[in-house]
Design an enzyme around this catalytic site. Structure first.
Site, PDB file in Angstrom:
ATOM      1  N   TRP B 109       0.857  -1.169   0.000  1.00 57.77           N
ATOM      2  CA  TRP B 109       0.000   0.000   0.000  1.00 57.77           C
ATOM      3  C   TRP B 109       0.898   1.225   0.000  1.00 57.77           C
ATOM      4  CZ3 TRP B 109      -4.354   2.635  -0.273  1.00 57.77           C
ATOM      5  CH2 TRP B 109      -4.526   3.790   0.479  1.00 57.77           C
ATOM      6  N   ASP B 128       4.362  -5.503   3.666  1.00 55.78           N
ATOM      7  CA  ASP B 128       4.234  -6.486   4.733  1.00 55.78           C
ATOM      8  C   ASP B 128       5.410  -7.449   4.727  1.00 55.78           C
ATOM      9  OD1 ASP B 128       1.882  -5.522   5.686  1.00 55.78           O
ATOM     10  OD2 ASP B 128       0.627  -6.906   4.552  1.00 55.78           O
TER      11      ASP B 128
END
Lengths: 384, 185
Positions: B109, B128
């Site tokens: 993101w 992540d």
């Protein structure tokens, strides 16, 4: 070792029973069973198990019982999805496993449980490991209206729907839904999906599970300004979607083409000023008589939550009128309404559940006792 | 991370946004970085009054580079304006590195955060770290006023973005500077 311990105990128990027993001897082993069909007051709750997501699960709860409410559990691993077959009395879990529990080769599958003993009686491998890993939603895992096909939402991030034939227990095919999200079944073997441009795409499957007909509506979902939340209440072939700013958008799926019905506001001008809004996610449901229940809370101008306890507002959608406002004892994050003539309103509140009389709003009971931080309840599946 | 909304009221509000901000460029399937993409990028701003500055029992760590200020182990570290989830800086990694044995997902993101040290907006990629158990330390997820339902995957909080790394279990989140925001609304 066990024999060494058990033998003297057996001897002791025989003598004790013969000489003094007032209590009947118990049978060992002893495991309970569940009915082949569950009562309408039973719900199945997803425990996402955030600390160890690879070992999530489901809990069966009788919300009407005054004691012994928890009936059993079964596994739902790693962002599992759930569907409940009433015709076959089977429970379906779409889940993912890793070769070494938390790492290694991933395997996606549908596990089939029978209701009486919660034993896994079948497994259907899913190709491609495409299953969406996301916060669980009911619209990710749905049966068609006739329960023939199980539809699973994929996100890789390409979006598609895996079609599983639950009579033959094989994967029948895959429907590409580029730019669209989730699955809303209607009629016998049709479903629609909500698309990123605000339109709705709809599909009808043939006997083989392939797309026989499809169509697309004009955009109607104003995603930029007031997006529809993606869990609807469904009654009489109408899907009721609350929006972020508090409208209700009905969509009728009774004919050949979807009918986008006029939207209307769930909140008055005064309540708008007080910044009441629907809570996002799984926060709307409809009871058997058609009353719509929406979980509401107050927010800041930018959508951040204001303190205070959420409420459940009930509506007559046909009359476009609110018919009830239920203050909750504890703040809630999800709701569901059970079947029957006296439906129960069930709310997830932290690490437990609040149960209310849906018609009167009267508080009935709280069901709790789970370890703090050991569970993360997400969705409530009802037996309607 | 809206799928953990019921952990507790506090955690609910924090976690509800974890996956959203990583709501990454869903349709593109690859990391999108650079000024050319800027007009499309949601901008997340932390609410200073919502998030704890630090965590009990967690020692501060200096920022990643000399041109920054703040602590990597604090939710109000400037890079974390759009993050959501456990901070890798508390879990064996750092603000811009994954813990040992985990894999940084190539999907991420993108947010835009203001560095108070030089008053410049930077493009931050929230990647992540995947492949080890979920870290239970330093949960951080500021409110994101631009969040949308899952229909808009690039700005939804619902998705996990470990899907591009070969490992699909989620461990923690990093915040990586990938460019300067040339224009900020």
């Amino acid at each position: 070792m066990f024999l060494a311990v058990l033998y003297p105990l057996l001897i002791l128990s025989i003598f004790s029973a013969g000489a003094f027993a007032q209590v009947p001897l118990d049978t060992i082993p002893n495991s309970r069973t569940l009915p082949g069909e569950y009562p309408e007051s039973w719900v199945i709750v997803q425990d996402f198990n955030y600390p160890t997501m690879v070992l999530g699960g489901y809990i069966i709860i009788d919300v009407a019982a005054k004691t012994d409410q928890v009936k059993g559990q079964f596994q739902g691993a790693q962002f599992a999805g759930f569907a409940w077959s009433k015709n076959r009395a089977e429970l379906y879990v779409a889940e993912s496993y890793y070769e070494n529990v938390g790492y290694g080769q991933r395997s996606d599958l549908v596990t089939i449980y029978e209701q009486a003993n919660l034993q896994a009686i079948g497994k259907i491998p899913l190709p491609g490991n495409k299953r969406a890993f996301m916060s669980p939603r009911t619209a990710m895992t749905r049966l068609t209206g006739n329960e023939r096909f199980l539809l699973l939402f994929n996100f890789t991030p390409a979006a598609s729907v895996t079609v599983v034939d639950m009579e033959q227990r094989i994967v029948a095919g895959e429907v590409q839904i580029p730019g669209c999200t989730f699955i809303y079944p209607y009629a016998d073997q049709s479903f629609f999906t909500l698309c990123g441009d605000g339109s709705l795409a709809h599909f009808t499957l043939n006997e083989a599970g392939n797309v026989a007909e499809e169509g697309l509506t004009d955009p109607f979902n104003d995603i930029d300004s007031d997006a529809m939340y993606m869990t609807p209440g469904v009654f009489d072939q109408v899907f009721y979607f609350p929006t972020q700013l508090g409208k209700l958008q009905p969509v009728r799926l009774s004919g050949a083409e979807p009918e986008i019905l006029p939207s209307w506001s769930l909140i008055s001008e005064e309540e708008k000023q007080e910044r009441w809004r629907p809570v996002k996610r799984e926060t709307v449901d409809v009871d058997r008589s058609g009353t719509l229940y929406v979980l509401m809370h107050r927010v800041e101008e930018d959508g951040a939550r204001i303190g205070g306890t959420s409420e459940v507002w009930s509506f007559d959608p046909a009359a476009r009128k609110r018919v009830g406002r239920i203050g909750l004892r504890k703040d809630a994050s999800a709701l569901a309404v059970t079947g029957g003539d006296s439906p129960h309103l069930v709310l997830i509140s932290g690490n437990g559940f609040g149960v209310y009389d849906a018609k009167t709003g009267e508080f009935i009971q709280e069901i709790g006792g789970w370890w703090e931080d050991a569970t993360t309840f997400q969705l409530i599946h009802t037996n309607r | 991370m809206s799928f953990v909304e019921t952990l507790s009221e506090k955690m609910t509000r924090q976690l509800a946004q974890r996956t959203s901000r990583r709501s990454l460029l869903g349709g593109l399937g690859s990391l999108l970085v650079g000024g050319a993409a800027l007009p499309l990028l949601p901008v997340a701003r932390a609410h200073a009054d919502q998030e704890p500055a630090g965590y009990e029992g967690v020692a501060p760590r200096p920022p990643v580079s000399e041109g920054e200020e703040g602590s990597q182990t604090s939710c109000d570290y400037w890079r974390y304006c759009g993050i959501g989830g456990p901070l890798c800086a508390c879990c064996g990694g750092s603000a811009n590195a994954c813990p040992p044995g985990t894999v940084m997902s190539p999907l991420s993101w993108i947010g835009t955060c203001l560095n108070p040290a030089d008053d410049v907006y930077y493009i931050i990629s929230y990647n992540d770290c995947c492949g080890k158990p979920t870290c239970k330390r330093c949960l951080c997820s500021p409110h994101d006023p631009n969040a949308k339902p899952p229909i808009r995957s690039q700005s939804s909080r619902a998705y996990l973005w470990c899907m591009g790394s070969g490992e699909t279990t989620f461990t923690c989140s990093t915040s990586n500077v990938v460019g300067i925001a040339v224009q900020q609304k």
